[in-house]
Scaffold this motif. Structure first.
Motif, PDB file in Angstrom:
ATOM      1  N   ASP A 135     -10.184  14.240   8.210  1.00  0.00           N
ATOM      2  CA  ASP A 135      -9.221  15.332   8.423  1.00  0.00           C
ATOM      3  C   ASP A 135      -7.866  14.792   8.878  1.00  0.00           C
ATOM      4  N   VAL A 136      -7.891  13.832   9.795  1.00  0.00           N
ATOM      5  CA  VAL A 136      -6.638  13.257  10.293  1.00  0.00           C
ATOM      6  C   VAL A 136      -5.929  12.479   9.192  1.00  0.00           C
ATOM      7  N   ALA A 160      -0.666  14.464   3.796  1.00  0.00           N
ATOM      8  CA  ALA A 160       0.035  15.716   3.499  1.00  0.00           C
ATOM      9  C   ALA A 160       1.445  15.745   4.074  1.00  0.00           C
ATOM     10  N   ASN A 161       1.636  15.168   5.271  1.00  0.00           N
ATOM     11  CA  ASN A 161       2.973  15.203   5.875  1.00  0.00           C
ATOM     12  C   ASN A 161       3.818  13.974   5.548  1.00  0.00           C
ATOM     13  N   GLU A 192      -7.191  15.999  18.862  1.00  0.00           N
ATOM     14  CA  GLU A 192      -6.550  17.239  19.297  1.00  0.00           C
ATOM     15  C   GLU A 192      -5.581  16.989  20.454  1.00  0.00           C
ATOM     16  N   GLU A 200       3.235  10.847   6.209  1.00  0.00           N
ATOM     17  CA  GLU A 200       3.137   9.727   7.142  1.00  0.00           C
ATOM     18  C   GLU A 200       2.289   8.590   6.575  1.00  0.00           C
ATOM     19  N   ALA A 219      -2.402  15.544  19.078  1.00  0.00           N
ATOM     20  CA  ALA A 219      -1.596  16.571  18.416  1.00  0.00           C
ATOM     21  C   ALA A 219      -0.872  17.440  19.448  1.00  0.00           C
ATOM     22  N   THR A 271       1.861  11.253  16.355  1.00  0.00           N
ATOM     23  CA  THR A 271       1.701  11.141  14.900  1.00  0.00           C
ATOM     24  C   THR A 271       0.216  11.076  14.552  1.00  0.00           C
ATOM     25  N   ARG A 272      -0.063  11.127  13.231  1.00  0.00           N
ATOM     26  CA  ARG A 272      -1.450  10.994  12.796  1.00  0.00           C
ATOM     27  C   ARG A 272      -1.963   9.575  13.030  1.00  0.00           C
ATOM     28  N   ARG A 287      -6.107  13.028   5.951  1.00  0.00           N
ATOM     29  CA  ARG A 287      -5.546  13.989   4.992  1.00  0.00           C
ATOM     30  C   ARG A 287      -4.273  14.633   5.537  1.00  0.00           C
ATOM     31  N   GLU A 288      -4.265  14.911   6.830  1.00  0.00           N
ATOM     32  CA  GLU A 288      -3.053  15.463   7.443  1.00  0.00           C
ATOM     33  C   GLU A 288      -1.904  14.465   7.342  1.00  0.00           C
ATOM     34  N   GLY A 289      -2.213  13.192   7.558  1.00  0.00           N
ATOM     35  CA  GLY A 289      -1.181  12.162   7.455  1.00  0.00           C
ATOM     36  C   GLY A 289      -0.642  12.014   6.058  1.00  0.00           C
TER      37      GLY A 289
END
Length: 209
Positions: free
Chosen positions: A146-147, A153-154, A84, A156, A87, A92-93, A149-151
């Motif tokens: 979670d991190v 998704a964007n 967090e 990265e 972010a 970046t992730r 998956r975010e990477g």
């Protein structure tokens, strides 16, 4: 208002007592094993009466199960806070994963005995608290998932990443590397160990740019 303050004070004292019991139990069990450790020894090490142990925990097994919940909960919270904070800074992730690696090392540096017990228990399958251990382990790994998956998704990180396995591998890397550090290379600094794992994370071990 006074009643509320009294209740709050009682809760704080109980948490302090439970913390002393956690610390005593984890130290003794790391030294001599779960079966060899008695409630009397835990009470003596914590500086409390034996009855205090049973007032807070129904049995030695319950104490150890709650110790696992408590310890892994602290680790999970530190990993989440690192992600967090990254972010919030606009990182970046991959930066977040790197920060989580450092947070894990800091945790292990502070609680080496707990980490040793936790890793040992992961390999055992006949313990009464095995289900609890699997639940709290997944909570820690899920923060890393979670991190990742975010990477993905964007854009990265590669879509080909096996998120659950990669998250487990990253957590395992930190745990095993840190235990090796504390046991066999204690002269190395936390910054040094973090830098080595950071290079692995960022794919720079081959020497390529």
């Amino acid at each position: 208002m006074e009643r509320s303050s009294a209740a709050s004070g009682g809760s704080t004292r109980r948490e302090a007592t439970r913390q002393k019991l956690y610390e005593a139990a984890v130290t003794l069990i790391a030294e001599q094993g779960f079966s060899a450790t008695t409630v009397d020894e835990i009470a003596e090490r914590a500086g409390v009466a034996k009855g205090t142990v049973y007032y807070n925990f129904a049995s030695k097994s319950v104490l150890f199960e709650e110790l696992l919940r408590h310890g892994v909960g602290l680790l999970t919270a530190s990993l989440r806070a690192a992600a967090e904070a990254t972010a919030e800074r606009g990182g970046t992730r991959v930066d977040a994963l790197d920060a989580m690696i450092r947070a894990g090392l800091v945790f292990i540096d502070r609680y080496p005995a707990f980490t040793q017990l936790y890793v040992a228990e992961l390999w055992r399958t006949n313990r009464a608290w095995q289900d609890t251990l699997m639940v709290v382990r997944q909570e820690a790994v899920a923060v890393v998932e979670d991190v990742l998956r975010e990477g993905v998704a964007n854009g990265e990180l590669s879509e080909e990443i096996d998120v659950p396995l990669t998250a487990a591998a990253l957590v395992g890397m930190v745990l095993v590397a840190a235990l090796d550090w504390k046991s066999f290379q204690p002269e190395r600094s936390l910054d040094d160990v973090h830098a080595a794992l950071s290079r692995l994370l960022q794919g720079r071990v081959s020497g390529r740019p």
